[in-house]
Scaffold this motif. Structure first.
Motif, short mmCIF file in Angstrom:
data_model
loop_
_atom_site.label_atom_id
_atom_site.label_comp_id
_atom_site.label_asym_id
_atom_site.label_seq_id
_atom_site.Cartn_x
_atom_site.Cartn_y
_atom_site.Cartn_z
N LEU A 6 3.46 5.95 -4.89
CA LEU A 6 4.60 5.67 -5.75
C LEU A 6 5.01 4.22 -5.63
O LEU A 6 5.33 3.56 -6.62
CB LEU A 6 5.77 6.59 -5.37
CG LEU A 6 7.07 6.44 -6.18
CD1 LEU A 6 6.81 6.73 -7.65
CD2 LEU A 6 8.14 7.35 -5.63
N PHE A 7 4.97 3.70 -4.40
CA PHE A 7 5.32 2.30 -4.13
C PHE A 7 4.39 1.35 -4.91
O PHE A 7 4.83 0.39 -5.54
CB PHE A 7 5.21 2.03 -2.64
CG PHE A 7 5.53 0.64 -2.21
CD1 PHE A 7 6.81 0.14 -2.35
CD2 PHE A 7 4.54 -0.18 -1.68
CE1 PHE A 7 7.10 -1.14 -1.95
CE2 PHE A 7 4.82 -1.45 -1.29
CZ PHE A 7 6.11 -1.94 -1.43
N LEU A 8 3.08 1.65 -4.87
CA LEU A 8 2.12 0.81 -5.60
C LEU A 8 2.32 0.90 -7.10
O LEU A 8 2.22 -0.10 -7.81
CB LEU A 8 0.70 1.23 -5.24
CG LEU A 8 0.18 0.83 -3.86
CD1 LEU A 8 -1.27 1.25 -3.71
CD2 LEU A 8 0.31 -0.66 -3.63
N GLU A 124 -2.84 -0.75 -9.41
CA GLU A 124 -2.61 -0.49 -7.98
C GLU A 124 -3.38 -1.48 -7.12
O GLU A 124 -2.87 -1.96 -6.10
CB GLU A 124 -3.02 0.94 -7.62
CG GLU A 124 -2.04 2.00 -8.07
CD GLU A 124 -2.51 3.39 -7.66
OE1 GLU A 124 -1.65 4.22 -7.34
OE2 GLU A 124 -3.73 3.63 -7.65
N CYS A 125 -4.60 -1.78 -7.53
CA CYS A 125 -5.45 -2.71 -6.78
C CYS A 125 -4.83 -4.11 -6.77
O CYS A 125 -4.75 -4.76 -5.72
CB CYS A 125 -6.84 -2.75 -7.41
SG CYS A 125 -8.05 -3.68 -6.46
N MET A 126 -4.40 -4.57 -7.94
CA MET A 126 -3.78 -5.91 -8.02
C MET A 126 -2.48 -5.96 -7.21
O MET A 126 -2.19 -6.96 -6.56
CB MET A 126 -3.49 -6.27 -9.48
CG MET A 126 -4.73 -6.41 -10.36
SD MET A 126 -5.86 -7.71 -9.83
CE MET A 126 -7.22 -6.72 -9.18
N THR A 127 -1.74 -4.88 -7.24
CA THR A 127 -0.48 -4.82 -6.48
C THR A 127 -0.74 -4.83 -4.99
O THR A 127 -0.06 -5.53 -4.23
CB THR A 127 0.31 -3.55 -6.87
OG1 THR A 127 0.53 -3.55 -8.27
CG2 THR A 127 1.65 -3.51 -6.15
N THR A 185 1.50 -15.23 -5.44
CA THR A 185 1.66 -15.20 -6.90
C THR A 185 0.57 -16.03 -7.57
O THR A 185 0.01 -15.62 -8.59
CB THR A 185 3.04 -15.72 -7.29
OG1 THR A 185 4.05 -14.93 -6.65
CG2 THR A 185 3.24 -15.65 -8.80
N ALA A 186 0.25 -17.20 -6.98
CA ALA A 186 -0.80 -18.05 -7.54
C ALA A 186 -2.16 -17.35 -7.47
O ALA A 186 -2.92 -17.33 -8.45
CB ALA A 186 -0.85 -19.38 -6.78
N HIS A 187 -2.48 -16.76 -6.31
CA HIS A 187 -3.75 -16.03 -6.16
C HIS A 187 -3.85 -14.88 -7.16
O HIS A 187 -4.87 -14.72 -7.84
CB HIS A 187 -3.86 -15.46 -4.74
CG HIS A 187 -4.39 -16.43 -3.74
ND1 HIS A 187 -5.59 -17.09 -3.88
CD2 HIS A 187 -3.89 -16.84 -2.54
CE1 HIS A 187 -5.81 -17.86 -2.83
NE2 HIS A 187 -4.79 -17.73 -2.01
N THR A 188 -2.79 -14.09 -7.23
CA THR A 188 -2.82 -12.90 -8.08
C THR A 188 -2.83 -13.28 -9.56
O THR A 188 -3.51 -12.64 -10.37
CB THR A 188 -1.62 -11.99 -7.78
OG1 THR A 188 -1.53 -11.76 -6.38
CG2 THR A 188 -1.75 -10.65 -8.50
N GLY A 189 -2.08 -14.33 -9.92
CA GLY A 189 -2.08 -14.80 -11.30
C GLY A 189 -3.46 -15.20 -11.77
O GLY A 189 -3.88 -14.86 -12.88
N CYS A 190 -4.21 -15.89 -10.91
CA CYS A 190 -5.58 -16.28 -11.25
C CYS A 190 -6.51 -15.07 -11.27
O CYS A 190 -7.40 -14.96 -12.12
CB CYS A 190 -6.10 -17.31 -10.26
SG CYS A 190 -5.35 -18.94 -10.42
#
Length: 337
Positions: A6-8, A124-127, A185-190
Motif C-alpha cells: 500500500l505504501f508503494l 512500484e519499481c520506480m517508487t 529526484t534527479a536519478h528517478t526523473g532521468c
C-alpha cells in the motif's frame, strides 16, 4: 507486507501524476511498440528452489533484528533527556534511515522468496528505487556528519557546545536529507524517461539503478554519467571527511596517558571504522565500477551489505558498547517495570 505494498502504491500515484513516465513520446512509442513494459520480474538473490525457504527465514530474522534495534534506538533517544545531544541526534536519524531502508527492501524480498514469480509493477519499481536512493544518499552524508561530530567532541571538547550548536546540527541534518531528496529526484526523473521494451527480468532482489539500465532499449548514457558522477561524490566526499576526522581522533587518542583508556577508545573507533568501511566499500564495488566489467551477480551480493547487513549492525555498533545508552536503557526498563 500488505502495508508495504500500500505504501508503494501511494508513492507510485505521485510519480504517475507529477512525474509521468515515458513522457513526450510515450503515446507514439506505445503505438509503434505494444510491448512496453508495465511490470518487472525480480530474479532475486538466487533462483535455486532449495535455497528459497532457508533464505526466507534468514532474512526474516535479520529484518526483525533490524527493526527492533533501530526502532529501540529512536525510541530510547527520544525518551531519554540526557541523550539529547548532537551525537545521539545524528544517531537517531541514522537509525531512522536504516529502519526505513530495510522496510523499503526486505518485505518485498521476503515475498519474493515465498512466491514462484516475483512481480513488481512499473510504478512500484520506480517508487522503490526513489525511496532507496533518497535513504542511501542520506546515510552516506549522515555518517560523514557523525564523524565530524566525533572529531569536534574528542579534539575540541571545550568548544564542543559552541561548534556543535543545536542550530548547526539541525541545519546539517536538513542539508543531508535535502541532498538525498534532490539527487534521488534527479536519478528517478532521468530513469522515468528510459524505455523498457520486451525484456523485464531484473537480475536483482529490488529495483536498483544499474540492473534497470541494463534492461533499457533506449540510450542510457545520461543516466550512467549521472550515476557515476553522483556516486563518486556521495562515496568519496564522506569517505574523505570520515578519514580526516578519524586521523585527528586517533592522534588525540594517542595522547591519552591511560593504557586502558587508549584501548577502549581504539576499540570503539575500530568498530565504527569497520561498519563505515563495509558500507562504503560495498557501495563503491557496486556503483564505481565501469559498466563493462561490473557483474550483477557479484553486485547483488555486494548490495546485501549496504542494504541489509549494515542497517542491522549499526544499532549494535553505535549503541550497545556505549555507556550512556546502557544507562538510558536501564532507566527505561526500570520505569516500565
Amino acid at each position: 507486507m500488505k502495508l508495504f505494498s500500500l505504501f508503494l502504491l501511494l508513492f507510485s500515484s505521485f510519480f504517475y501524476r507529477y512525474l509521468p513516465p515515458r513522457t513526450l513520446h510515450s503515446k507514439r512509442m506505445e503505438k509503434e511498440n505494444s510491448s512496453l513494459v508495465t511490470e518487472f520480474i525480480l530474479i532475486g538473490l538466487t533462483d535455486l528452489p532449495e535455497l528459497q525457504l532457508p533464505l526466507l527465514f534468514l532474512f526474516l530474522g535479520i529484518y526483525l533484528v533490524t527493526v527492533v534495534g533501530n526502532l529501540s534506538m529512536v525510541t530510547l533517544i527520544g525518551q531519554s533527556s540526557h541523550l539529547h545531544n548532537p551525537m545521539y541526534y545524528f544517531l537517531c536519524n541514522l537509525s531512522f534511515i536504516d529502519l526505513c531502508q530495510s522496510t523499503v527492501i526486505i518485505p518485498k524480498m521476503l515475498m519474493n522468496f515465498s512466491s514462484e514469480k516475483s512481480i513488481i509493477s512499473y510504478p512500484e519499481c520506480m517508487t522503490q528505487f526513489y525511496i532507496f536512493a533518497f535513504l542511501t544518499i542520506s546515510e552516506c552524508h549522515m555518517l560523514a556528519a557523525m564523524a565530524y561530530d566525533r572529531y569536534v567532541a574528542i579534539c575540541n571538547p571545550l568548544l564542543y557546545n559552541v561548534l556543535m550548536s543545536n542550530q548547526l546540527c539541525s541545519w546539517l541534518v536538513v542539508g543531508v536529507y535535502a541532498l538525498g531528496l534532490v539527487e534521488a529526484t534527479a536519478h528517478t526523473g532521468c530513469l522515468l524517461r528510459v524505455f523498457f521494451c520486451e525484456e523485464n527480468a531484473i537480475n536483482h532482489y529490488f529495483c536498483d539503478l544499474l540492473p534497470l539500465l541494463k534492461l533499457s532499449c533506449s540510450s542510457t548514457y545520461v543516466n550512467e554519467v549521472m550515476a557515476l558522477s553522483l556516486s563518486a561524490f556521495n562515496i568519496l566526499f564522506p569517505i574523505l571527511t570520515i578519514i580526516c576526522s578519524y586521523i585527528f581522533i586517533i592522534a588525540s587518542i594517542l595522547k591519552i596517558q591511560s593504557t586502558e583508556g587508549r584501548s577502549k577508545a581504539f576499540s570503539t573507533c575500530s568498530s565504527h571504522i569497520a561498519a563505515v568501511g563495509v558500507f562504503f566499500g560495498s557501495l563503491a564495488f557496486m556503483y564505481l565500477q565501469p559498466s563493462s566489467v561490473s557483474s550483477m551477480d557479484q553486485g547483488k551480493v555486494s548490495s546485501v551489505f549496504y542494504t541489509i547487513i549494515v542497517p542491522m549492525l549499526n544499532p549494535l555498533i553505535y549503541s550497545l558498547r556505549n555507556k550512556d545508552v546502557k544507562i538510558a536503557l536501564r532507566k527505561v526498563i526500570e520505569r516500565t517495570l
